[in-house]
Design an enzyme around this catalytic site. Structure first.
Site, PDB file in Angstrom:
ATOM      1  N   SER A 174       5.877  -1.185   7.409  1.00 28.04           N
ATOM      2  CA  SER A 174       4.782  -1.268   6.447  1.00 28.04           C
ATOM      3  C   SER A 174       4.394   0.133   5.978  1.00 28.04           C
ATOM      4  O   SER A 174       4.836   1.142   6.540  1.00 28.04           O
ATOM      5  CB  SER A 174       3.559  -1.958   7.086  1.00 28.04           C
ATOM      6  OG  SER A 174       2.952  -1.090   8.033  1.00 28.04           O
TER       7      SER A 174
ATOM      8  N   GLU B  56      -1.457  -9.043  14.525  1.00 26.77           N
ATOM      9  CA  GLU B  56      -1.299  -8.055  15.588  1.00 26.77           C
ATOM     10  C   GLU B  56      -2.656  -7.617  16.112  1.00 26.77           C
ATOM     11  O   GLU B  56      -3.703  -8.047  15.613  1.00 26.77           O
ATOM     12  CB  GLU B  56      -0.487  -6.868  15.094  1.00 26.77           C
ATOM     13  CG  GLU B  56      -1.136  -6.034  14.013  1.00 26.77           C
ATOM     14  CD  GLU B  56      -0.264  -4.852  13.632  1.00 26.77           C
ATOM     15  OE1 GLU B  56      -0.568  -3.741  14.088  1.00 26.77           O
ATOM     16  OE2 GLU B  56       0.718  -5.049  12.890  1.00 26.77           O
TER      17      GLU B  56
ATOM     18  N   HIS C 256       8.138  -7.838  11.715  1.00 26.90           N
ATOM     19  CA  HIS C 256       8.127  -7.534  10.283  1.00 26.90           C
ATOM     20  C   HIS C 256       8.745  -6.163  10.024  1.00 26.90           C
ATOM     21  O   HIS C 256       8.849  -5.318  10.918  1.00 26.90           O
ATOM     22  CB  HIS C 256       6.696  -7.574   9.732  1.00 26.90           C
ATOM     23  CG  HIS C 256       5.779  -6.550  10.325  1.00 26.90           C
ATOM     24  ND1 HIS C 256       5.819  -5.218   9.975  1.00 26.90           N
ATOM     25  CD2 HIS C 256       4.789  -6.652  11.249  1.00 26.90           C
ATOM     26  CE1 HIS C 256       4.904  -4.553  10.634  1.00 26.90           C
ATOM     27  NE2 HIS C 256       4.259  -5.395  11.424  1.00 26.90           N
ATOM     28  N   GLY C 257       9.164  -5.946   8.787  1.00 24.44           N
ATOM     29  CA  GLY C 257       9.726  -4.652   8.410  1.00 24.44           C
ATOM     30  C   GLY C 257       8.668  -3.561   8.372  1.00 24.44           C
ATOM     31  O   GLY C 257       7.469  -3.815   8.540  1.00 24.44           O
TER      32      GLY C 257
END
Length: 215
Positions: free
Chosen positions: A69, A149, A66-67
């Site tokens: 956060s 995660e 994911h990008g």
């Protein structure tokens, strides 16, 4: 005393002494066995080739993080806390989508598996939307909490740099962070980011594809 030997059904001939035997026969026997073995290998190779042709082409697994956060940018232990992408993270997700379109060629993505955390779902959604805009069939997104995660327990929400400097056992901290089996101290019920509340379990149940938070 032994009686007479029974008659044999074939004519028995004594073998000549070893020194008098002709080695050509042994060579011929070896060559014949080799020929039989080679033919067997050829048959096996043909069977293997036909079986391989009948199998479907192996698939490909594309791994995408994911990008960035909000807590990535702030340097905090994120774990299961559901924080959004930053503007930079959104741009990183769009860049990843462009890479899928340009570098993967005619790759067709059948299914997208992701965690139930918003940062992962948003990244996946941006990539799928880019595929749709470019005429690719949009794959379904299947979220599951098992792809979340690592849960950081009592560390969740703490500043990473400050914790690394002040934690009394740095070796244990590295073990919890970096090893596969490392387990941080559990999160107490009064922790500000306690994640076993009924509301969190309800959110996991709603986000999971099959509706079972235990799967």
């Amino acid at each position: 005393a032994r009686g007479p030997s029974p008659a044999l059904p074939f004519e028995a001939k004594a073998l000549p002494p070893r020194a008098a035997r002709q080695p050509v026969r042994h060579r011929q026997r070896f060559i014949l066995m080799g020929a039989v073995r080679s033919r067997s290998l050829l048959i096996l190779a043909q069977l293997a080739a036909s079986t391989a042709a009948a199998l479907t082409t192996p698939g490909r697994l594309v791994l995408l993080r994911h990008g960035e956060s909000a807590w990535n940018a702030a340097g905090r232990f994120t774990g299961w806390e559901d924080v959004p992408l930053t503007p930079r993270g959104e741009e990183e997700a769009r860049t990843a989508a462009e890479l899928l379109l340009t570098e993967a060629g005619d790759l067709r993505i059948d299914t997208v598996y992701t965690s139930v955390l918003g940062r992962a779902l948003r990244t996946a959604g941006l990539c799928v939307e880019a595929l749709r805009r470019n005429g690719r069939p949009p794959p379904p997104i299947l979220p599951t909490w098992r792809l979340n995660e690592r849960h950081y327990g009592m560390l969740q929400g703490l500043d990473k740099r400050d914790t690394l400097e002040k934690w009394p056992d740095p070796a244990a901290l590295r073990e919890w962070r970096l090893s596969f089996a490392g387990r941080p101290p559990p999160m107490a019920a009064d922790h500000p980011f306690y994640s076993r509340s009924p509301e969190r379990l309800a959110a996991l149940r709603a986000a999971n594809a099959d509706g079972d938070p235990r799967r």
